[in-house]
Write an enzyme that holds these catalytic residues in place. Sequence first.
Site, PDB file in Angstrom:
ATOM      1  CE  LYS A  22      -4.349   0.871   2.341  1.00 48.41           C
ATOM      2  NZ  LYS A  22      -5.017   0.727   3.633  1.00 48.41           N
TER       3      LYS A  22
HETATM    4  O1  G3P Z   1      -9.101   1.916   4.716  1.00 46.77           O
HETATM    5  C1  G3P Z   1      -8.992   3.214   5.214  1.00 46.77           C
HETATM    6  C2  G3P Z   1      -9.633   3.281   6.543  1.00 46.77           C
HETATM    7  O2  G3P Z   1      -8.986   2.472   7.473  1.00 46.77           O
HETATM    8  C3  G3P Z   1      -9.864   4.635   7.040  1.00 46.77           C
HETATM    9  O3  G3P Z   1     -11.064   4.559   7.711  1.00 46.77           O
HETATM   10  O4  G3P Z   1     -12.914   5.295   9.116  1.00 46.77           O
HETATM   11  O5  G3P Z   1     -10.556   5.949   9.683  1.00 46.77           O
HETATM   12  O6  G3P Z   1     -11.687   6.957   7.750  1.00 46.77           O
HETATM   13  P1  G3P Z   1     -11.575   5.761   8.615  1.00 46.77           P
END
Ligand code: G3P
Length: 278
Positions: free
Chosen positions: A97
């Site tokens: 990634k």
């Molecule tokens: O895959 C990206 C993710 O982990 C981010 O999620 O909910 O922290 O925006 P969030």
Amino acid sequence: MKFFLDSADINEIKKTLDYGVLDGVTTNPSLIREAFEKEKSKGKNINFDSYIGDILKLCKGKPVSLEVISRDYKNMVREGETLYKKFNKIAKNVFVKVPVNPCLDLKCSSNMDGIKVIKKLSDKKIPVNCTLIFTPEQALLAAKAGARFVSPFVGRIDDYLRETAHMKFEKRDYFPEEGWKNGKKTLEDNGIVSGVMLIKEISEIFKKQKVQSEILAASIRNTRQIREVALAGADIATIPFNVFDKIASHLKTAEGMKKFTKDIVPEYARMLGTKIEK
Ligand code: G3P
């Protein structure tokens, strides 16, 4: 659409694999930190290599994304190669990634190191998942550099739109695909009015331009977004465990189950050798 789990928690990964519908896993430094802190709070010692190795073995045949942590070209390439060399031999399922732009400057200085890293790793046949995508042009650029997955952050663009309008909201709150009206104007970020619209635009562009990269909708906050990103053309949705676990639930499903269970005649239960608890 493929369902990935957005987690580095091995117990969540095991539980979700057991459902039989999991297609892959995505991690990032924050998710690894969360998972490790949970393990450490139970008094467990963690060996990074074996923890990640166990995840990869469990997920054999399903892509697992592991992220680089540096912000310059040379070190990101080194880390991408290290992650791939060290871990891909375990189950041949590592995706590296890479951020589309590793710059920490909030004024958004342009930095092409992420794109250069994607190109370099992709040319070496290392599969790349390009992360932290917030515009269709970033997605197009990452795809052009060779990224196999491009990861637009659905929930975080919705957060950003609400933050810029000083709106109060909870992380799991629904945000409409058509955007949010602030007075007469719809909140927007350079034409993007919601995370789902971001997916839709990328999907349309990729179709028109015949781009092969898969669209991996990330930062999913609620089950309705799964439906909406599927309609918008996402190839994959990476879903946090607490959202994954709610996909099958509906009040009327439970109500229907209650009624069917109540109505079972003894002959039916006897024939199946089942003891019914009503
Ligand atoms: O895959 C990206 C993710 O982990 C981010 O999620 O909910 O922290 O925006 P969030």
